[in-house]
Design an enzyme around this catalytic site. Sequence first.
Site, PDB file in Angstrom:
ATOM      1  N   CYS A   1      40.281  36.235  43.151  1.00  0.00           N
ATOM      2  CA  CYS A   1      39.760  36.205  44.514  1.00  0.00           C
ATOM      3  C   CYS A   1      40.192  34.980  45.297  1.00  0.00           C
ATOM      4  CB  CYS A   1      38.239  36.329  44.472  1.00  0.00           C
ATOM      5  SG  CYS A   1      37.692  37.898  43.747  1.00  0.00           S
ATOM      6  N   VAL A   2      40.355  33.842  44.622  1.00  0.00           N
ATOM      7  CA  VAL A   2      40.867  32.654  45.321  1.00  0.00           C
ATOM      8  C   VAL A   2      42.292  32.899  45.786  1.00  0.00           C
ATOM      9  CG1 VAL A   2      41.558  30.238  45.033  1.00  0.00           C
ATOM     10  CG2 VAL A   2      39.321  31.009  44.208  1.00  0.00           C
TER      11      VAL A   2
END
Length: 255
Positions: A191-192
Site C-alpha cells: 500500500c505504501v
Amino acid sequence: MANGRMTCYSLFATRYSPFSPEHPMARDFEDHCWKDVIDADTIQIYQAYRRKIYVGDNPAVLAIDLYNKAYRGGDRPVKEVDREFSGSCGEHAWKALAPTQKLLAAARRAGVPIIYTTRHVDTGGVHSTNRNIGREADDTYDVKAELAPQPGELVIYKERASGFFGTPLIAHLQQKRINSLIICGESTSGCVRASTVDAYSYGFHNVVVEECTYDRSLISHKVNLFDLHHKYADVMHIEEVLAHLDGLAQRRKVA
C-alpha cells in the site's frame, strides 16, 4: 573506487531545506537500509536518478494503514507472529512505532495536515492484495491507539492498495492546496508503494520516511524503498524530516 567501479559509498546528493538554504547537507544518496542488498553495478545503472532531495512545499502527512492488524502478536519476529496473526508485521511494525509517533507530533506542531488510510473489515470481497483473509475482529482495521487520529484529522477508507484508488483523497488534498506528501506506514511493498506511485502520477512531490515505513519481509522493504527513492519519491531519514517540520513550525510561529 572498487574494481574500477564507483561504490555506493562515494555517491553524494545534496539535501535541501528551504529553512536553511545556506547550509545544505551533503549526504550519500544511497545512505539507506538497502546498502546491504543492492550491489554496486545496480547502483551505477541507477545514476540517472540522482538529484536534489528535499521536503516539498505545503506538505501533508499520509499515514498508510497504521491499523491494529500490523501489530498483532507483539514485538516478535514475523515468522513467529504470522503463525497466529497472518498479516502482522511483528517486530518491524513495533520498531517503526516510536519514530512514527515523533513524525506525527512534529507535523501537528507545524500545522501540517495528517491524513490516515485504512479499510473496513467487510469490503464485500474486494481486497488490496490476493492474500487469503479469514474471519477478522471488529477492531482489526482501527488505527493503533498510540498513533490514532486526533479530532478533525481525516481518515480515508480504501479497498485497494492505493489510498487514491476509488477514494476522495485527491479532492481533499486539492481542497487544502497540498502539493507534497510525507508518507509513512505499511506495507512498503504494497500500500505504501501503490499510494506513492499514484501520488507521483498526480504530480505530488513525495518523501517516504525510511524509519516510519515497514513490511513483513525485510528484503521487500529494502528493495522497494530503493526503487521508490530512485523513481517516485525522496526516501529520507526521520531526523531530516523532523528538522524540516520543526523549522516549518518555527517559521509559521514567527509569521
